[in-house]
Write an enzyme that holds these catalytic residues in place. Structure first.
Site, PDB file in Angstrom:
ATOM      1  N   HIS A  65       5.121 -11.725  50.277  1.00  0.00           N
ATOM      2  CA  HIS A  65       4.033 -12.091  51.146  1.00  0.00           C
ATOM      3  C   HIS A  65       3.328 -13.525  51.590  1.00  0.00           C
ATOM      4  O   HIS A  65       2.463 -13.760  51.724  1.00  0.00           O
ATOM      5  CB  HIS A  65       2.192 -11.273  50.579  1.00  0.00           C
ATOM      6  CG  HIS A  65       2.087 -11.479  49.025  1.00  0.00           C
ATOM      7  ND1 HIS A  65       1.520 -12.440  49.157  1.00  0.00           N
ATOM      8  CD2 HIS A  65       1.705 -11.057  48.292  1.00  0.00           C
ATOM      9  CE1 HIS A  65       1.655 -12.797  47.570  1.00  0.00           C
ATOM     10  NE2 HIS A  65       1.577 -11.666  47.638  1.00  0.00           N
ATOM     11  N   CYS A 101     -30.633  11.223  70.756  1.00  0.00           N
ATOM     12  CA  CYS A 101     -29.784  11.716  70.249  1.00  0.00           C
ATOM     13  C   CYS A 101     -29.558  13.333  70.161  1.00  0.00           C
ATOM     14  O   CYS A 101     -30.038  13.962  71.089  1.00  0.00           O
ATOM     15  CB  CYS A 101     -30.213  11.183  68.361  1.00  0.00           C
ATOM     16  SG  CYS A 101     -29.500  11.786  67.163  1.00  0.00           S
ATOM     17  N   HIS A 103       0.879  -1.450  -0.506  1.00  0.00           N
ATOM     18  CA  HIS A 103      -0.369   0.055  -0.328  1.00  0.00           C
ATOM     19  C   HIS A 103       1.206   1.260  -0.222  1.00  0.00           C
ATOM     20  O   HIS A 103       1.886   1.369   0.829  1.00  0.00           O
ATOM     21  CB  HIS A 103      -0.955  -0.087   1.093  1.00  0.00           C
ATOM     22  CG  HIS A 103      -2.279  -1.100   1.506  1.00  0.00           C
ATOM     23  ND1 HIS A 103      -2.130  -1.827   2.186  1.00  0.00           N
ATOM     24  CD2 HIS A 103      -2.890  -1.251  -0.096  1.00  0.00           C
ATOM     25  CE1 HIS A 103      -3.063  -2.837   1.736  1.00  0.00           C
ATOM     26  NE2 HIS A 103      -3.734  -2.358   0.719  1.00  0.00           N
ATOM     27  N   CYS A 145     -32.817  11.186  62.005  1.00  0.00           N
ATOM     28  CA  CYS A 145     -31.632  12.029  61.395  1.00  0.00           C
ATOM     29  C   CYS A 145     -31.027  10.782  61.181  1.00  0.00           C
ATOM     30  O   CYS A 145     -29.907  10.591  60.453  1.00  0.00           O
ATOM     31  CB  CYS A 145     -30.339  12.685  62.471  1.00  0.00           C
ATOM     32  SG  CYS A 145     -29.494  11.801  64.041  1.00  0.00           S
ATOM     33  N   CYS A 182     -29.629   3.119  80.716  1.00  0.00           N
ATOM     34  CA  CYS A 182     -31.402   3.386  80.901  1.00  0.00           C
ATOM     35  C   CYS A 182     -31.428   2.824  79.272  1.00  0.00           C
ATOM     36  O   CYS A 182     -30.638   3.224  78.382  1.00  0.00           O
ATOM     37  CB  CYS A 182     -31.573   4.919  80.673  1.00  0.00           C
ATOM     38  SG  CYS A 182     -33.282   4.718  80.771  1.00  0.00           S
TER      39      CYS A 182
END
Length: 596
Positions: A257, A307, A148, A292, A302
């Site tokens: 390892h 919250c 080509h 929330c 208790c």
């Protein structure tokens, strides 16, 4: 208890008597060059090499030369073949024997076409470029091996785009459905005329493809990067040490390892690194606020908790409530009914957290011990120097340094055995591989060996930490005997533990494949610098020739002497001379591979 380690080994030769001269010689092989310049020399050739910036080109040309000799092709065709087969010369040979020359060339995109005469003698002749559809002078067009032909401007633009896209290693022809690889010399010539920096980038990509595309070569993962790569000769499942001192697993390019498999170590590292255990703690010790949804920790007795957002809720069930309550109940709220799922989930999270903490604490304890013992090098040096100046009958003190480095190696293996046990006997990886009874038997077997190794490693550490340089000679001799015997016992126990892991534990798996780097008594192998000589070339060419001869009736189209004639003399002239010594002359990096 002082003599427990004499019961650790199964062989009387290992522990019942003083080590023989042969055993002492093998222990001397563990000596590190920090203490002695004499290096331990293995009876077999090292299986890993260091490729530096300087030797990278020579290493690449070595493989290029072998393929060029086998197929009688130019350098860029040999490079195309090797990049396609990931620089595996043995695979190139195997595919060549199986498919023949034309078959392997078609698969890799190598085209050897006849030259098409463009009649360049006529200055006025023009050729039409089928990309830009312009008529250009014949001297301004370039023909590839695939026949080509396009103008230089179109070729250059195509090459620039491909280089910028990172496709330098396999740059294909522009023609439609043409898979031929372009000549790298043409690419370099056309690109360098307009963009010299891109031409350098192109050359760098081609050079580094030897490492990037080669499964047997990997960059050293040191930080900052030392610039070296490591090439292994046989098995890629191994642990190596670069010349910069970095020790790593060649398979996954993380820190060494073993006896953990690569997958186990990857999971363990992630588990220690991320917040998964923090989440487990929050699950066990807190409840989410129903308003929330923030985690709330109970700080009193208790069961009515509040919250920070002001919402009150029941600690037992997590449901929102009012604030009116008595010592026995909350007003207008009852949650006495048993809920199986929630309780099981909390118990499971708590059990998993405690199990992880058990293995992580022991892993970290041995890792910290390893770091502390690594600082003993200077102390041991001083002890040895102090012993040498004393007037003792004992004049050889390599047992001290040998014991120290046996301690390092065994401590490292012991440290990584806990992450292995965490996954081997847990539910993350092998839940369906073993029954509960089989799991219990194997876990007991492994933990017995682990505890024996741990006990003897601690004893060796105790002896080496003693100020034996100040002891009388008789006591120094006793410590010497203990250290040498412990080194032999610990080495034997490490071998048995690795053998148990490979055969009894991982080897019995049916649905999973996990492999570990093999154990070496002399520690992680240090890679030697690569020296590329003609002897390696000759042995490779001889193998290539044997493979080709074995095929005998070569597939149609394979011409063994297509470019050099058919006489024996011409074949001899193409072969590299065989050398017996590895110290023979090396590649000249200033010459192209064709010249070699």
């Amino acid at each position: 208890m002082e003599d427990d380690y004499y019961l650790s080994g199964n062989s009387d030769d290992d522990v019942g008597s003083y080590p023989s001269d042969k055993e002492e010689e093998s222990l001397d092989g563990l000596e590190n060059n920090d203490f002695d310049d004499a290096q331990w020399i293995s009876s077999k050739a090292p299986s890993c090499k260091v490729i530096t910036r300087e030797s990278l080109l020579a290493a690449q040309k070595e493989d290029l030369g072998r393929v060029m000799d086998l197929f009688s092709v130019r350098e860029h065709h040999a490079r195309t073949l090797l990049i396609h087969f990931r620089w595996d010369v043995e695979k190139v040979i195997a595919v060549y024997v199986e498919k023949g020359k034309f078959g392997i060339f078609a698969e890799a995109g190598v085209t050897l076409a006849e030259f098409v005469d463009l009649d360049p003698d006529e200055d006025t002749s023009t050729v039409r470029c089928h990309i830009c559809m312009d008529d250009v002078p014949a001297k301004d067009v370039t023909l590839m091996d695939c026949s080509h032909c396009f103008c230089n401007d179109c070729w250059t633009g195509h090459f620039i785009v491909k280089i910028n896209e990172g496709q330098s290693k396999r740059m294909r022809c522009m023609a439609h459905k043409c898979n031929a690889i372009c000549d790298e010399a043409i690419v370099r010539r056309l690109v360098s005329a307009q963009h010299p920096d891109l031409a350098e980038k192109f050359d760098r990509y081609l050079l580094e493809s030897y490492i990037e595309d080669n499964r047997m070569v990997k960059w050293c993962p040191s930080t900052p990067h030392c610039g070296n790569a490591i090439r292994v000769e046989n098995d890629e499942l191994c642990e190596v040490e670069c010349s910069c001192g970095m020790q790593f697993c060649f398979s996954c390019v993380s820190e060494a390892h073993s006896p953990c498999s690569c997958l186990m170590w990857k999971l363990w590292s992630k588990k220690c690194r991320d917040e998964s255990e923090t989440v487990n703690w929050i699950t066990v010790h807190t409840k989410p606020c129903p308003k929330c949804h923030k985690p709330v920790e109970k700080n009193g007795g208790c069961n009515l908790v509040s919250c920070v957002c002001g919402q009150a809720f029941c600690w037992l069930c997590g449901g929102a409530t009012g604030r009116d309550h008595t010592w026995s109940s909350i007003a207008n709220h009852s949650c006495g009914r048993y809920k199986e799922d929630g309780k099981k989930k909390a118990e499971r999270a708590k059990r998993d957290l405690y199990r992880y903490m058990h293995y992580h604490n022991r892993y970290k304890a041995h890792t910290d011990s390893f770091k502390q013992e690594s600082r003993m090098r200077e102390t041991v040096k001083e002890k040895v120097l102090h012993l040498e100046v004393r007037d003792l009958k004992l004049r050889e003190f390599s047992w001290v340094t040998n014991g120290l480095y046996r301690l390092f190696r065994s401590r490292r293996s012991l440290s990584y055995s806990y992450p292995f046990a965490f996954y081997m006997f847990g539910d993350d990886l092998f839940k369906d591989e073993m029954t509960e009874k089989q799991r219990e038997i194997k876990q007991n077997l492994f933990e017995d060996q682990q505890q024996q190794l741990e006990s003897n490693v601690e004893k060796l550490s105790k002896f080496l930490e003693e100020p034996f340089a100040e002891y009388p000679e008789e006591q120094v001799m006793q410590i010497r005997m203990h250290v040498i015997n412990l080194c032999v016992v610990i080495d034997s126990l490490c071998k048995k533990m690795y053998d148990c892991i490979e055969n009894e534990l991982l080897g019995s798996l049916e649905f999973s494949i996990h492999s570990i780097a093999p154990y070496h008594s002399n520690g992680i192998e240090k890679a030697e610098e690569l020296i590329v000589g003609w002897n390696a070339q000759a042995s490779g060419n001889n193998k290539c020739q044997k493979e080709a001869d074995r095929s005998n009736g070569r597939p149609a189209g394979v011409d063994q002497a297509s470019t050099s004639g058919t006489s024996d003399e011409s074949l001899k002239s193409r072969k590299r001379p065989r050398k017996e010594s590895s110290a023979d002359k090396l590649f000249d990096l200033n010459l192209p591979a064709d010249a070699h």
